[in-house]
Design an enzyme around this catalytic site. Structure first.
Site, mmCIF file in Angstrom:
data_model
loop_
_atom_site.group_PDB
_atom_site.id
_atom_site.type_symbol
_atom_site.label_atom_id
_atom_site.label_comp_id
_atom_site.label_asym_id
_atom_site.label_seq_id
_atom_site.Cartn_x
_atom_site.Cartn_y
_atom_site.Cartn_z
ATOM 1 N N GLN A 36 0.806 -1.220 0.000
ATOM 2 C CA GLN A 36 0.000 0.000 0.000
ATOM 3 C C GLN A 36 0.843 1.277 0.000
ATOM 4 O O GLN A 36 0.278 2.377 0.098
ATOM 5 C CB GLN A 36 -0.945 0.007 1.212
ATOM 6 C CG GLN A 36 -1.996 -1.079 1.198
ATOM 7 C CD GLN A 36 -3.025 -0.913 0.086
ATOM 8 O OE1 GLN A 36 -3.104 0.112 -0.577
ATOM 9 N NE2 GLN A 36 -3.823 -1.951 -0.138
ATOM 10 N N THR A 63 7.971 -20.618 -15.602
ATOM 11 C CA THR A 63 8.269 -19.780 -16.759
ATOM 12 C C THR A 63 8.052 -18.308 -16.408
ATOM 13 O O THR A 63 6.971 -17.937 -15.953
ATOM 14 C CB THR A 63 7.348 -20.152 -17.941
ATOM 15 O OG1 THR A 63 7.526 -21.540 -18.258
ATOM 16 C CG2 THR A 63 7.661 -19.301 -19.164
ATOM 17 N N HIS A 89 -0.615 -4.250 -9.363
ATOM 18 C CA HIS A 89 -1.978 -3.765 -9.573
ATOM 19 C C HIS A 89 -2.413 -2.719 -8.547
ATOM 20 O O HIS A 89 -3.515 -2.168 -8.639
ATOM 21 C CB HIS A 89 -2.981 -4.929 -9.597
ATOM 22 C CG HIS A 89 -3.264 -5.545 -8.268
ATOM 23 N ND1 HIS A 89 -4.391 -5.236 -7.536
ATOM 24 C CD2 HIS A 89 -2.592 -6.454 -7.542
ATOM 25 C CE1 HIS A 89 -4.402 -5.936 -6.417
ATOM 26 N NE2 HIS A 89 -3.320 -6.679 -6.397
ATOM 27 N N SER A 136 2.957 -5.276 -5.139
ATOM 28 C CA SER A 136 2.210 -5.832 -6.260
ATOM 29 C C SER A 136 1.873 -4.739 -7.261
ATOM 30 O O SER A 136 1.510 -3.625 -6.879
ATOM 31 C CB SER A 136 0.923 -6.489 -5.742
ATOM 32 O OG SER A 136 0.292 -7.244 -6.746
ATOM 33 N N CYS A 182 -9.012 -8.939 0.717
ATOM 34 C CA CYS A 182 -8.554 -10.297 1.001
ATOM 35 C C CYS A 182 -8.762 -10.713 2.451
ATOM 36 O O CYS A 182 -8.251 -11.742 2.889
ATOM 37 C CB CYS A 182 -7.069 -10.423 0.659
ATOM 38 S SG CYS A 182 -6.692 -10.086 -1.056
#
Length: 374
Positions: A178, A234, A198, A196, A320
């Site tokens: 955040q 990958t 996003h 992250s 979450c």
């Protein structure tokens, strides 16, 4: 539509999306392949990694790509504790942490680890004297988020790092999901950092764990070396390159965007405080991007859906955090169960307008009135 849930996720920046599309079209080779297409893809990932490292002031070798902050947090916590369990099994954290911190810690408790919670002051910040008192020779990990996802409280990360550094067997992890790309937080002295893409207008599905070079981890995912020995699979080339773009854009615009957010934040706080049944839970140390408040006598889910009828989207808590009726972070700071049972979160972006804040407040007032009349 009025979107006020930016702390859950942000819309993808158009430049970032174009980078993702172009990379997906032009670089089809697996970066782990030995042929020319693979080599070209690997070179592009290396360039992106170097760019991220330069932007954050870390080494490229310290970057581990993950699917997001939840994986990064799990890798940091479980990876450290399993790698260095011979040093001790005592862990310090706070009640403000995200579920992807608290749940791995509950898991480790079942393995014999002792998890202890740090005392918070009246503003929700870690009591540094309590941290000093609770650190022990067998403390293996301290995990404190730079900014809490529900209340937006900014922690004294540099000061915590300085205290933890006096215990050479102990590591300091900070979930910076955040704060990265939103507010400036010093990374100095922090051993492990999660974030992250996003959360700063990047694409979902890519995140990062920064790990100091000399630290080892037990991987969550085994299966051979990828961009690092600590995370097999990958490499997500297009996601990685687009995250580098999103981070560069976010940091280059940081001061300008934060100034805009502060203005909208003050508008929101001022108007909320004028509603008699509303109590603002955010403290003076909450970043302007997050406003947490409670509405007396109304279930937060009911109010959330009432606002949704006007196409206004806010949150009851971190996306979450599950379906618990009481917000643990709000209760930890306010010590008021009623406020913790009725808390809501508005999260603001530089894209938020004065008009949107005004419309949200008017819809909130009408929704409260309707629900009180029932």
């Amino acid at each position: 539509m009025i979107y006020l849930d930016y702390s859950a996720t942000t819309p993808v920046d158009e430049e970032v999306l174009q980078t993702f599309i172009e990379t997906s079209r032009c670089f089809i080779g697996n970066p782990n392949s030995l042929h020319q297409l693979g080599s070209s893809s690997k070179q592009l990932i290396d360039q992106a990694t170097k760019q991220i490292a330069t932007l954050l002031g870390v080494k490229p070798s310290e970057i581990i790509y993950t699917s997001g902050s939840s994986e990064a947090n799990n890798l940091a916590i479980k990876g450290i504790c399993h790698q260095y369990q011979n040093r001790g099994k005592h862990i310090l954290t706070t009640a403000l942490e995200h579920a992807s911190i608290l749940e791995p810690l509950h898991y480790l408790e079942n393995e014999g680890y002792e998890v202890e919670y740090l005392t918070l002051d009246q503003n929700g910040r870690v009591d540094l004297d309590d941290l000093k008192a609770k650190l022990r020779d067998d403390t293996i990990l301290v995990s404190v988020a730079s900014v809490s996802s529900e209340l937006g409280i900014l922690q004294p990360i540099y000061e915590i790092a300085q205290i933890v550094s006096k215990y050479p067997k102990c590591f300091f992890h900070s979930d910076m999901t955040q704060s990265i790309g939103k507010v400036a937080v010093p990374l100095t002295g922090v051993d492990l950092i999660s974030f992250s893409a996003h959360k700063f207008y990047g694409i979902k599905g890519i995140g990062c764990l920064i790990k100091k070079e000399k630290i080892s981890l037990v991987p969550l995912i085994h299966g051979g070396e990828s961009t690092t020995i600590y995370r097999s699979g990958t490499p997500a080339l297009s996601l990685i390159v687009s995250m580098a773009k999103a981070l560069r854009l976010a940091l280059s615009r940081l001061a300008e965007q934060e100034s805009l957010v502060k203005q909208r934040h003050q508008d929101c706080i001022t108007l909320l405080q004028q509603i008699p049944v509303v109590t603002v839970n955010s403290t003076s140390y909450s970043i302007p991007h997050i406003v947490n408040f409670s509405v007396e006598g109304i279930k937060p889910e009911t109010l959330l859906h009432a606002l949704e009828e006007d196409e206004i989207y806010i949150s009851t808590k971190s996306a979450c955090s599950g379906h618990e009726k009481v917000s643990g972070p709000v209760y930890a700071v306010t010590k008021d169960e009623k406020r913790a049972q009725s808390s809501l979160r508005v999260s603001i972006s530089y894209m938020t307008t004065t008009e949107e804040i005004g419309q949200f407040i008017e819809s909130l007032k009408k929704a409260i009135w309707r629900l009180q009349m029932k």
